[in-house]
Structures are given as structure tokens and as C-alpha cells.
Design an enzyme around this catalytic site. Sequence first.
Site, PDB file in Angstrom:
ATOM      1  N   HIS A  68       0.854  -1.341  -0.046  1.00 28.87           N
ATOM      2  CA  HIS A  68       0.042  -0.048  -0.106  1.00 28.87           C
ATOM      3  C   HIS A  68       0.949   1.200  -0.130  1.00 28.87           C
ATOM      4  O   HIS A  68       1.555   1.471   0.942  1.00 28.87           O
ATOM      5  CB  HIS A  68      -0.909  -0.034   1.283  1.00 28.87           C
ATOM      6  CG  HIS A  68      -2.023  -1.097   1.361  1.00 28.87           C
ATOM      7  ND1 HIS A  68      -3.044  -1.072   0.916  1.00 28.87           N
ATOM      8  CD2 HIS A  68      -1.667  -2.344   1.579  1.00 28.87           C
ATOM      9  CE1 HIS A  68      -3.574  -2.494   1.142  1.00 28.87           C
ATOM     10  NE2 HIS A  68      -2.941  -3.143   1.584  1.00 28.87           N
ATOM     11  N   LYS A 118      -7.723  -6.984  -7.893  1.00 27.59           N
ATOM     12  CA  LYS A 118      -7.715  -7.415  -6.583  1.00 27.59           C
ATOM     13  C   LYS A 118      -9.031  -7.353  -6.234  1.00 27.59           C
ATOM     14  O   LYS A 118      -9.862  -6.817  -6.597  1.00 27.59           O
ATOM     15  CB  LYS A 118      -7.008  -6.129  -6.153  1.00 27.59           C
ATOM     16  CG  LYS A 118      -7.128  -6.148  -4.398  1.00 27.59           C
ATOM     17  CD  LYS A 118      -6.403  -7.192  -3.581  1.00 27.59           C
ATOM     18  CE  LYS A 118      -6.946  -7.285  -2.309  1.00 27.59           C
ATOM     19  NZ  LYS A 118      -5.625  -7.158  -1.370  1.00 27.59           N
ATOM     20  N   HIS A 169      -1.712 -12.370   1.772  1.00 27.15           N
ATOM     21  CA  HIS A 169      -1.305 -12.187   3.139  1.00 27.15           C
ATOM     22  C   HIS A 169      -1.978 -13.373   4.095  1.00 27.15           C
ATOM     23  O   HIS A 169      -3.003 -13.120   4.957  1.00 27.15           O
ATOM     24  CB  HIS A 169      -1.681 -10.696   3.943  1.00 27.15           C
ATOM     25  CG  HIS A 169      -3.143 -10.280   3.456  1.00 27.15           C
ATOM     26  ND1 HIS A 169      -4.318 -11.033   3.290  1.00 27.15           N
ATOM     27  CD2 HIS A 169      -3.300  -9.087   2.931  1.00 27.15           C
ATOM     28  CE1 HIS A 169      -5.153 -10.255   2.922  1.00 27.15           C
ATOM     29  NE2 HIS A 169      -4.532  -9.013   2.682  1.00 27.15           N
TER      30      HIS A 169
END
Length: 347
Positions: free
Chosen positions: A15, A99, A174
Site C-alpha cells: 500500500h 484485486k 497475506h
Amino acid sequence: MQELTIRRPDDWHLHLRDGAMLEAVLPHTSRHFARAIIMPNLVPHVATTAMAADYRARIEKALPEGDDFTPLMTLYLTEDTDAEDVVAGHRSGEITAVKLYPAGATTNSHSGVRNIETVYPVFERMAEAGVPLCVHGEVTDPEIDIFDREAVFIERVLDPVRQRFPDLRIIMEHITTSDGIDFVENGPEGIGGTITTHHLIINRNAILAGGIRPHYYCLPVAKRESHRLALRRAATSGNRRFFLGTDSAPHIDPAKESACGCAGVFSAINTMACLAHVFEEEGALDRLEAFVSLNGPAFYGLPANEERIRLIRRDEPVQYPERIETGLGPVTVFDPMFPLHWDVVQD
Ligand code: DOR
Ligand code: ZN
């Protein structure tokens, strides 16, 4: 003193934000990393190839003079995403992946996907065109305990998508559970997974035991110790399906230290030092390069970087800043809670 030379790493989940925050945080990534997959959860979200191109230009403008860094752009999938824009954006090289945020799962995800089947036509075109899908793998069902949301997502969403679109390349991002590790490890070719630096280091005690520590709060939230150990095993195994995605996600301290604090750990500054420490502890320094520099590009079909970085283990701990100033306010840096001895040197 110990030394390790590896190919320049890439960050497969990052990010960078925008404006003053982008300017403050980007140099900490571009100093060490050659490329990064840039998350599209801005306000407004990066919805089209044209918006991704504008955002890429802003990132390139914010790059420190002389830094060689390539942002790999992503599109934020919504129920209105135009599959033809995705395919054209990918074909032209403007975007690298799409995404998927389940609506409401995390920061700025409210425009994400509510009903997964509405985006199946987009998945179909992506599978045909070879566009990878990056996935935030948590259900948002309030009935599901937050610590179970990843495992339930696999069962309810990810596995059905994988079966329905066997050619779709999927990155489970993640990963925080052994369920996620199992899914990626045992899945077919074309399934990869990223692991963050902080999830290799903290378990949920860091957030909740002995006081509430908002700077360790991120999403997916850190789980119990057995899961952290599964992540460590996977990351240090050399298995080509696992690669680094730091999920370094800056928020100013007042936004973190609040009655309803934001999710995100800012680790860009000391990520390589933390990872060298973890891999050293696991007796796997010889596999650090696979995790940070080789497996990711192989999954994305990109060449590994030719340049090298040198990691040096110093006898005295290396000092990293506790926080950085951003123009918007301070951002606290991830504290691994052990002294860091590794230093990155560029030749
Ligand atoms: O901790 C997180 N922070 N997880 C996410 O999924 C989003 C990110 C952010 O944008 O702050
Ligand atoms: Zn993220």
C-alpha cells in the site's frame, strides 16, 4: 560479521496511498525493492485502467531521483468492473493483476464484491487472458468469528472459484492461517500465496496481551501461535508457491491509536532486516532469496531482477526509526520486539 548477497527483492503486496503519504513512504520501498504490486484501495478506488495509469504516473513522479522501481498496478474489482477494460489493461502492460476485496473486509473495501457470482464473467475473461487475481481472503459475515474468517473464506468462496475457473491464476494474499497454507500448498499449479513480514513475527498476543497494541492490528488479524509457525515453515521452505507481500500499510498514528483504529502495519523500512532475522532463526538464510526475489516473479511470469543487494549482519543492533514523519502526521514503524542486526547495503 556475516554477509548475504541476493537478487534485488520485489514486494508482491504493498500500500503506497497517494499525495503526501505516497511521497513519505515510497522511498522506503524503492530503496530496497525493484518492483511491487500496488494495492488499489485508494479513495476513490482504482477502478479502471485509465485510473491505474494516472496512479502509476503519480507514483513515478514521487520516486526519489535515481531509484529504479517499477510499480505493478492492480485494478480494484467491483460488481461493475468491465472485463474488457481489465483484459485490455493487462494486454497493454498497464495492469498486472486484479484485486478482489470482499465488500467491508478491510480499509476502503466498501466498493468491493458482495456477491461473488456477479463477478464470475470477469473471472472467465481473466482466466482466458491470463490475468492473475489477488485475493483478500476473509468473509465478512458478522456471524463468523474474526479469527475464523480466512478458513471460512477458503471453504465458501476460494475453493468454489478455483474449481469453477481452473485456469484462473489466484494469489491468496497475506495468508495468516495453516488453512491458507494448506490451500496453497495442496492446490493445483496456478495458485500462489503471499506472506507478510509481520505475520511471520507476531501472533495475536502481540495485539491483545498485557494491553491493546494498535500498531500490531492489521487485517487479516494475526492468529494463534500454531498458525504463525505454519507460516514460518511455508515461507522458509523454498516452496515456489510462497512469496513475500509485505502488506506494508501506513496509517497516521492518530488513526491507529483511536477507539476504532485502522488496520495496517507499516513495515517497509525494516522488512528486509526482519526477514533476514526470521530466516536466520529458521536456519534458512539460503532460502531467503527464493522467498523475496525468485518465487514471486516466477509466479507472475516475470524475470527475476538482475541487480543484487547485500545483507550484512552487524554485531551491534542496527537502529531503525520508531516512526516517520509524513506531512500528514507520524506513522509508527513495525517493531518486531527483538533487536535487528541485519543491514541492507547497496553496492
Ligand atoms: O491491515 C490491512 N491494512 N489490511 C488490509 O487488507 C488493508 C490495509 C490498508 O489498506 O490499510
Ligand atoms: Zn493489503
